[in-house]
Design a protein around this motif. Structure first.
Motif, short mmCIF file in Angstrom:
data_model
loop_
_atom_site.label_atom_id
_atom_site.label_comp_id
_atom_site.label_asym_id
_atom_site.label_seq_id
_atom_site.Cartn_x
_atom_site.Cartn_y
_atom_site.Cartn_z
N UNK A 122 -22.09 -61.03 -16.67
CA UNK A 122 -22.32 -61.88 -15.51
C UNK A 122 -23.00 -63.19 -15.87
N UNK A 123 -23.99 -63.11 -16.75
CA UNK A 123 -24.75 -64.28 -17.19
C UNK A 123 -23.85 -65.28 -17.91
N UNK A 124 -23.04 -64.78 -18.84
CA UNK A 124 -22.12 -65.64 -19.59
C UNK A 124 -21.06 -66.23 -18.67
N UNK A 125 -20.59 -65.41 -17.73
CA UNK A 125 -19.54 -65.87 -16.82
C UNK A 125 -20.08 -66.93 -15.86
N UNK A 126 -21.30 -66.75 -15.38
CA UNK A 126 -21.93 -67.76 -14.53
C UNK A 126 -22.07 -69.08 -15.27
N UNK A 127 -22.51 -69.03 -16.51
CA UNK A 127 -22.67 -70.25 -17.31
C UNK A 127 -21.34 -70.99 -17.43
#
Length: 549
Positions: free
Chosen positions: A93-98
């Motif tokens: 989720x963190x990588x995808x948000x970035x």
């Protein structure tokens, strides 16, 4: 003396304590999730090199013209904006948000799908909490390597796989040989175990990072297994695609769950010997890589769908942490209309309302709020087209790429002066507007050179942009530009109020060019020597009256 019941009792107590510990840990996690939802996240240290891995791989392997470039990202301090938004519970989720914050949408379809998911999560708090609990148990793992599997899985496959198959068969043959000749069979088995041990640890050392990625992928599969056992989410956006992809990889869940498992119990040590002799981890690794490579599109879909779900929960939490927010309204008109728009990073922001319907120059005194305002416009333009959320009561705009030239710095390592960096920054804007609808934000255009050439070059650049299909908003101290470009550009300004106590700013956008100056007055209020202040004021008056020093 029979100790059977004693050991049974000890076993029961251990199991009971483990259950109690699990219940307490679950309650603690649940309490943390509930209490932190809708709150401003703690500003912890971030490993951005890890977080940006998916975006980096995607950028290198796909062609997309609607990506926020690194200059714009840095100009707007988007890493800080990411940290303000990010409450994702998984690395995916963190990588995808970035990556999402870099990728503006030029159509509304994907944004409306995201909005449906966010609305579902808001209306179904119990389901959202169950999802959060499952996602939190998958957790975060820096440098997890999952992104590299999406775009380069085939390269991770161990070559000469037949060698590992042969080495696996040899111990079996040795065991069979032992039935006919025990000593020879056992000796061969020992030699085979030693040989396989060398291969096992040698190979594991080479692919340690990939094995860590497989381990994290296993935790993702376990998380998804729990999610889909809990409830059927077929009608919820992104869940259907996620489930289809998950079912393809579900058989890997048990095969890879114990890779890199650290357990030092007697049974675990025995199991480790078995894994070494028969190269179980290595063969399971190759099976996983083969499947990921074969179903690379489905693997990417699994990653993106899970990222969308984790990100949607994060965006909902972000919305609830804001004083107020809105979803954007998109139209074809080349303008930006806004009501009570503010900068999402400010703790006590001053909102502004208005509509910029034409290319515009924003003037005003030092520290009056020009730069903050155009950054607020640009950031909200990005958030509108990425996470469908705006720090405003209303924001109307057209689909366009946000591109800036603001925080220009010297680059000693590249040998570029401030002015060279400035013109390079502007040149990329002039190139980009040729093929993409853009909204351009320029702060203090060409301030790295002398006044005469700055005014001349700035006028030429701004006139050129006016004749292109873009919306250009520039902040400047150069009042001359407001007169030279009064037919092409609208004028706005920010103003200060001077009292005996000092200079006060209301940070409100006003129509027309600035008519005030405060640089010399600031010297006075900062207790500069009166001779300096008086001399500066005399020279300013002389220049205004005669246009000469």
């Amino acid at each position: 003396m029979d100790y059977t019941w004693f050991f049974i009792l000890i076993g029961i107590i251990v199991v009971f304590l483990l259950i109690i510990s699990h219940i307490k840990a679950t309650k603690k996690l649940k309490s943390f999730i509930i209490n932190s939802f809708g709150k401003i996240p703690n500003q912890k240290k971030y490993e951005f090199e890890s977080i940006e891995s998916y975006h980096r791989y995607k950028k290198a392997n796909t062609d997309d013209f609607n990506t926020i470039d690194s200059i714009t990202w840095d100009d707007l301090d988007m890493n800080l904006t990411f940290k303000r938004i990010n409450t994702c519970l998984t690395s995916v989720g963190e990588e995808y948000l970035y990556d999402t914050l870099h990728q503006v949408q030029m159509k509304e379809d994907i944004l409306l799908e995201r909005e449906k998911l966010i609305s579902y999560l808001e209306d179904n708090a119990d389901d959202r909490l169950k999802l959060q609990m499952s996602l939190a148990k998958a957790g975060k793992y820096n440098y997890n390597g999952i992104a590299s599997f999406i775009f380069d899985a085939e390269a991770k496959f161990l070559k000469h796989n037949f060698i590992y198959n042969i080495l696996t068969i040899i111990p079996v043959l040795c065991i069979l040989l032992a039935f006919f000749d025990t000593q020879v069979g056992i000796l061969c088995l020992i030699l085979s175990a030693i040989l396989n041990g060398f291969f096992y640890y040698g190979t594991k050392t080479k692919i340690e990072r990939e094995l860590s990625a497989i381990k994290y992928f296993s935790s993702i599969l376990q998380c998804l297994d729990k999610i889909f056992k809990t409830k059927n989410y077929e009608s919820v956006p992104f869940f259907s695609e996620l489930k289809k992809s998950y079912l393809i990889f579900k058989p890997l869940r048990t095969k890879i769950s114990d890779i890199l498992q650290k357990d030092f119990s007697d049974m675990a040590v025995f199991a480790e010997y078995i894994k070494i002799i028969f190269l179980i981890d290595i063969r399971n690794y190759n099976k996983a890589i083969r499947m990921i490579s074969k179903y690379s599109n489905e693997f990417h879909t699994l990653y993106k769908s899970m990222g969308e779900i984790d990100m949607a929960i994060c965006v909902l939490s972000f919305r609830k942490s804001l004083p107020y927010y809105c979803t954007p309204v998109f139209y074809n008109e080349n303008s930006i209309g806004f009501e009570d728009l503010y900068h999402p990073l400010l703790s006590d922001p001053v909102p502004n309302s208005g509509k910029i319907s034409n290319d515009s120059i924003i003037t005003g005194s030092n520290a009056s709020g020009k730069s903050t305002f155009i950054k607020a416009l640009a950031i909200n333009g990005i958030l509108a087209q990425t996470i469908h959320t705006c720090a405003a009561k209303e924001l109307n705009l057209r689909f366009s790429l946000m591109i800036t030239s603001m925080a220009v710095r010297d680059n000693i390592s590249e040998g570029d002066s401030y002015f060279i960096k400035e013109i390079k920054s502007l040149k990329r804007i002039l190139d980009k507007v040729q093929d993409t609808a853009c909204t351009c934000f320029v702060d203090e255009i060409l301030k790295g050179t002398n006044t005469i050439e700055r005014i001349a070059a700035s006028t030429a650049v701004l006139k050129y942009l006016h004749n292109i299909d873009c919306l250009c908003i520039t902040a400047s101290h150069d009042i001359e530009l407001t007169h030279i470009l009064n037919k092409e550009y609208d004028n706005y300004h920010f103003r200060e109020h001077i009292t005996d106590d000092g200079i006060h700013f209301d940070y409100k956008l006003k129509q027309g060019p600035s008519q005030t100056r405060n640089a010399v007055k600031l010297l006075h209020y900062m207790n500069f020597n009166s001779q300096i202040v008086d001399a500066a004021e005399t020279m300013v008056d002389k220049f205004i009256n005669t246009k000469t020093w």
